[in-house]
Design an enzyme around this catalytic site. Structure first.
Site, PDB file in Angstrom:
ATOM      1  N   PHE A 146     -23.258 -14.306  23.879  1.00 46.44           N
ATOM      2  CA  PHE A 146     -22.668 -13.113  23.255  1.00 46.44           C
ATOM      3  C   PHE A 146     -22.995 -13.172  21.763  1.00 46.44           C
ATOM      4  O   PHE A 146     -22.110 -13.141  20.902  1.00 46.44           O
ATOM      5  CB  PHE A 146     -21.152 -13.033  23.501  1.00 46.44           C
ATOM      6  CG  PHE A 146     -20.762 -13.042  24.957  1.00 46.44           C
ATOM      7  CD1 PHE A 146     -20.681 -11.849  25.667  1.00 46.44           C
ATOM      8  CD2 PHE A 146     -20.485 -14.230  25.630  1.00 46.44           C
ATOM      9  CE1 PHE A 146     -20.323 -11.842  27.016  1.00 46.44           C
ATOM     10  CE2 PHE A 146     -20.132 -14.236  26.972  1.00 46.44           C
ATOM     11  CZ  PHE A 146     -20.045 -13.038  27.660  1.00 46.44           C
TER      12      PHE A 146
ATOM     13  N   GLN B 122     -18.800  -8.891  12.226  1.00 46.90           N
ATOM     14  CA  GLN B 122     -17.498  -9.474  11.876  1.00 46.90           C
ATOM     15  C   GLN B 122     -16.860  -8.616  10.779  1.00 46.90           C
ATOM     16  O   GLN B 122     -17.551  -8.135   9.883  1.00 46.90           O
ATOM     17  CB  GLN B 122     -17.666 -10.928  11.425  1.00 46.90           C
ATOM     18  CG  GLN B 122     -18.200 -11.854  12.518  1.00 46.90           C
ATOM     19  CD  GLN B 122     -17.240 -12.025  13.714  1.00 46.90           C
ATOM     20  OE1 GLN B 122     -16.052 -11.667  13.650  1.00 46.90           O
ATOM     21  NE2 GLN B 122     -17.757 -12.534  14.815  1.00 46.90           N
TER      22      GLN B 122
ATOM     23  N   CYS C  19       0.841  -1.208   0.000  1.00 43.95           N
ATOM     24  CA  CYS C  19       0.000   0.000   0.000  1.00 43.95           C
ATOM     25  C   CYS C  19       0.873   1.255   0.000  1.00 43.95           C
ATOM     26  O   CYS C  19       1.838   1.354   0.762  1.00 43.95           O
ATOM     27  CB  CYS C  19      -0.912   0.002   1.236  1.00 43.95           C
ATOM     28  SG  CYS C  19      -1.975   1.450   1.320  1.00 43.95           S
TER      29      CYS C  19
ATOM     30  N   CYS D  83      -6.126   3.201  -0.149  1.00 42.12           N
ATOM     31  CA  CYS D  83      -6.083   2.137   0.864  1.00 42.12           C
ATOM     32  C   CYS D  83      -6.478   0.800   0.233  1.00 42.12           C
ATOM     33  O   CYS D  83      -7.478   0.710  -0.487  1.00 42.12           O
ATOM     34  CB  CYS D  83      -7.066   2.486   1.993  1.00 42.12           C
ATOM     35  SG  CYS D  83      -7.298   1.161   3.191  1.00 42.12           S
TER      36      CYS D  83
ATOM     37  N   CYS E  83      -2.349  -0.055   9.298  1.00 40.59           N
ATOM     38  CA  CYS E  83      -1.732  -1.383   9.158  1.00 40.59           C
ATOM     39  C   CYS E  83      -0.370  -1.380   9.852  1.00 40.59           C
ATOM     40  O   CYS E  83       0.340  -0.378   9.836  1.00 40.59           O
ATOM     41  CB  CYS E  83      -1.529  -1.734   7.682  1.00 40.59           C
ATOM     42  SG  CYS E  83      -3.078  -2.003   6.794  1.00 40.59           S
TER      43      CYS E  83
ATOM     44  N   GLU F  91     -27.480 -12.123  24.712  1.00 39.86           N
ATOM     45  CA  GLU F  91     -26.629 -10.989  24.341  1.00 39.86           C
ATOM     46  C   GLU F  91     -26.993  -9.811  25.242  1.00 39.86           C
ATOM     47  O   GLU F  91     -28.140  -9.679  25.672  1.00 39.86           O
ATOM     48  CB  GLU F  91     -26.893 -10.715  22.843  1.00 39.86           C
ATOM     49  CG  GLU F  91     -26.663  -9.334  22.301  1.00 39.86           C
ATOM     50  CD  GLU F  91     -25.204  -8.900  22.305  1.00 39.86           C
ATOM     51  OE1 GLU F  91     -24.334  -9.657  21.874  1.00 39.86           O
ATOM     52  OE2 GLU F  91     -24.962  -7.775  22.782  1.00 39.86           O
TER      53      GLU F  91
ATOM     54  N   CYS G  43     -11.391 -13.061  20.246  1.00 43.21           N
ATOM     55  CA  CYS G  43     -10.541 -12.057  19.595  1.00 43.21           C
ATOM     56  C   CYS G  43      -9.363 -11.711  20.500  1.00 43.21           C
ATOM     57  O   CYS G  43      -8.724 -10.668  20.312  1.00 43.21           O
ATOM     58  CB  CYS G  43     -11.357 -10.804  19.259  1.00 43.21           C
ATOM     59  SG  CYS G  43     -12.229 -10.122  20.669  1.00 43.21           S
TER      60      CYS G  43
HETATM   61  C1  SAM Z   1     -17.208 -10.309  19.727  1.00 39.73           C
HETATM   62  S1  SAM Z   1     -18.880  -9.744  19.681  1.00 39.73           S
HETATM   63  C2  SAM Z   1     -19.634 -11.187  18.994  1.00 39.73           C
HETATM   64  C3  SAM Z   1     -21.025 -11.005  18.481  1.00 39.73           C
HETATM   65  C4  SAM Z   1     -21.569 -12.137  17.609  1.00 39.73           C
HETATM   66  N1  SAM Z   1     -21.270 -13.446  18.161  1.00 39.73           N
HETATM   67  C5  SAM Z   1     -21.069 -12.022  16.202  1.00 39.73           C
HETATM   68  O1  SAM Z   1     -20.239 -12.852  15.782  1.00 39.73           O
HETATM   69  O2  SAM Z   1     -21.500 -11.129  15.476  1.00 39.73           O
HETATM   70  C6  SAM Z   1     -19.276  -9.772  21.379  1.00 39.73           C
HETATM   71  C7  SAM Z   1     -20.699  -9.461  21.705  1.00 39.73           C
HETATM   72  O3  SAM Z   1     -20.821  -9.478  23.138  1.00 39.73           O
HETATM   73  C8  SAM Z   1     -21.747  -8.495  23.522  1.00 39.73           C
HETATM   74  N2  SAM Z   1     -21.467  -8.182  24.932  1.00 39.73           N
HETATM   75  C9  SAM Z   1     -20.494  -7.380  25.431  1.00 39.73           C
HETATM   76  N3  SAM Z   1     -20.522  -7.396  26.780  1.00 39.73           N
HETATM   77  C10 SAM Z   1     -21.548  -8.215  27.139  1.00 39.73           C
HETATM   78  C11 SAM Z   1     -22.083  -8.642  28.389  1.00 39.73           C
HETATM   79  N4  SAM Z   1     -21.557  -8.211  29.543  1.00 39.73           N
HETATM   80  N5  SAM Z   1     -23.124  -9.501  28.379  1.00 39.73           N
HETATM   81  C12 SAM Z   1     -23.646  -9.942  27.231  1.00 39.73           C
HETATM   82  N6  SAM Z   1     -23.178  -9.580  26.014  1.00 39.73           N
HETATM   83  C13 SAM Z   1     -22.148  -8.717  25.968  1.00 39.73           C
HETATM   84  C14 SAM Z   1     -21.513  -7.351  22.547  1.00 39.73           C
HETATM   85  O4  SAM Z   1     -22.674  -6.535  22.436  1.00 39.73           O
HETATM   86  C15 SAM Z   1     -21.213  -8.114  21.255  1.00 39.73           C
HETATM   87  O5  SAM Z   1     -22.368  -8.308  20.493  1.00 39.73           O
END
Ligand code: SAM
Length: 409
Positions: free
Chosen positions: A268, A241, A58, A141, A67, A288, A362
């Site tokens: 989550f 994602q 880039c 970019c 990056c 969630e 992550c």
């Molecule tokens: C890494 S993201 C994954 C979301 C989903 N699995 C996806 O792949 O699109 C983590 C998720 O956890 C939720 N989150 C964060 N803190 C939380 C909590 N204390 N209790 C429940 N959910 C939570 C966020 O809103 C987010 O949607």
């Protein structure tokens, strides 16, 4: 002048020589000279380059902070990210089959946060420079999708009309099935004239949706995202994602772990990235913390054809994790927490003994901590797949496959 030989890469992608001495943009095996400033070598000059050193693809790499690793070969970056996972697991005494990293292609990031501000002559938008607040324009970019690049000019226009000379806008631009979905923070408070100007920009750029500090300015068409057979309209600025490729890869891996089964909990769950594809063959309970995301998932499920039942529950899983008697009805659990991991929920899972767990993470460090808890409770970590949706960054994502030891692989 000090001369050092780089031994390894650190977690942020810096080269590390014995000392430790940190050398930016240096690679293992390289001999580098520079000025020693504490533990950092500044103004480094590469005396002996690594065979894995490449010309950054880039134009903006030298100045842009978006990056970190474009000076290294793809293979070196993939192996480094895999090694970070290996080392994190080793630090808690675990070994597993760690598969080779799969990496999303260039020009595939479908979401970015552009910084934008007014200048003497007009406005500028781009990414922050490395370790600086300066904004670097990035018209060429090669990280983001071509559609997202159109968001740069839009971000400049938003800064011109919606910010003072001192403030900086954060413009979150997401590539949706229906055009750009744009969420802005850091601008002037909304008033009548600003609202009208912003609505005109929404039309001019044919945006799917524009929000300003969480207030909806316009939605020409709902900015849908595909999740399996369903389409979901995520709340403005909510988690998604980072690449479509990454989403599909993670989903395939989660399906591989869960296998043919009747009942799954997706913890989550976000807007249903995993819950909705899993509902093609199993009933899913999605949990969630964000009620808006749960609502979006529910609407997406109701509008889709041919899916099994999906129930949703808004719940803070840090404070109120699902308890063993709530988990016992599931054949499998998918868990995808934020970077902090899910210590409280994992502790309950360890007691509940659900046969199969797909852990998406992550953060290799918190994943390793969670993995240790599960393995101490009788789970086997069959394999881990690193998935790199954040090409050329120091970010590592992965999926881990856990099963109870007495259940055959
Ligand atoms: C890494 S993201 C994954 C979301 C989903 N699995 C996806 O792949 O699109 C983590 C998720 O956890 C939720 N989150 C964060 N803190 C939380 C909590 N204390 N209790 C429940 N959910 C939570 C966020 O809103 C987010 O949607």
């Amino acid at each position: 002048m000090t001369t050092v030989t780089i031994e390894r890469l650190g977690q942020q992608g810096d080269g590390i020589a014995p000392g430790p001495i940190f050398v930016p943009l240096a690679l293992p095996g390289e001999v580098v000279s520079g000025i020693l400033d504490g533990t950092h070598l500044t103004e480094p000059r590469i005396d002996t380059p690594s065979a894995d050193r490449v010309s950054p693809p880039c134009l903006h790499f030298r100045s842009c902070g978006g990056c970190q690793m474009q000076h290294a070969s793809d293979q070196l970056v993939a192996d480094w990210k895999r090694d970070i996972v290996v080392m994190a697991l080793k630090s808690v005494g675990l070994e597993a089959d760690i598969r080779p990293t799969v990496t999303s292609s260039d020009r595939s990031r479908r979401r970015a946060v552009f910084a934008a501000r007014r200048t003497k002559k007009g406005a500028m938008a781009g990414f922050h420079a490395r370790k600086s607040d300066a904004i670097i324009p990035v018209p060429d970019c090669i990280l983001v999708t071509p559609a997202l690049l159109a968001g740069l000019k839009l971000s400049e226009d938003l800064a011109l009309v919606g910010t003072s000379r001192k403030a900086e806008l954060a413009v979150t631009v997401t590539d949706s099935l229906e055009g750009l979905d744009v969420a802005v923070t850091g601008g002037k408070p909304l008033d009548g004239p600003l609202r009208i100007t912003l609505a005109a920009l929404c039309e001019q750029y044919r945006l799917a949706r524009l929000t300003w500090d969480d207030e909806l300015i316009g939605m020409r068409v709902p900015p849908a995202q595909r999740m399996g057979k369903a389409q979901v309209v995520p709340p403005p600025g909510s988690f998604l994602q980072a690449t479509e490729h990454g989403q599909m890869k993670l989903t395939d891996l989660v399906k591989e772990i869960v296998g043919p089964t009747k009942s799954v909990a997706d913890l989550f769950a976000g807007c249903g990235t995993f819950a909705l594809p899993l509902a093609e063959s199993a009933e899913v309970h999605a949990v969630e913390g964000s009620s808006e995301m749960m609502h979006a998932l529910d609407v997406g499920w109701r509008q889709a054809q041919g899916l099994k039942r999906v129930t949703t529950e808004t719940r803070d899983l840090f404070r109120r994790p699902l308890l063993p008697d709530e988990l016992s009805r599931f054949d499998a659990v998918v868990i995808d927490p934020p970077r902090a991991g899910a210590a409280a929920q994992i502790a309950e899972l360890a007691v509940a003994q659900v046969p199969v767990i797909a852990h998406v993470s992550c953060n290799p460090q918190t994943f390793a901590r969670d993995a240790e808890t599960l393995c101490n409770a009788g789970y086997v970590l069959d394999w881990v797949q690193p998935v790199d949706q954040f090409r050329w960054s120091a970010h590592v994502e992965l999926v881990g496959a856990f099963r109870l030891a007495h259940i055959a692989a």
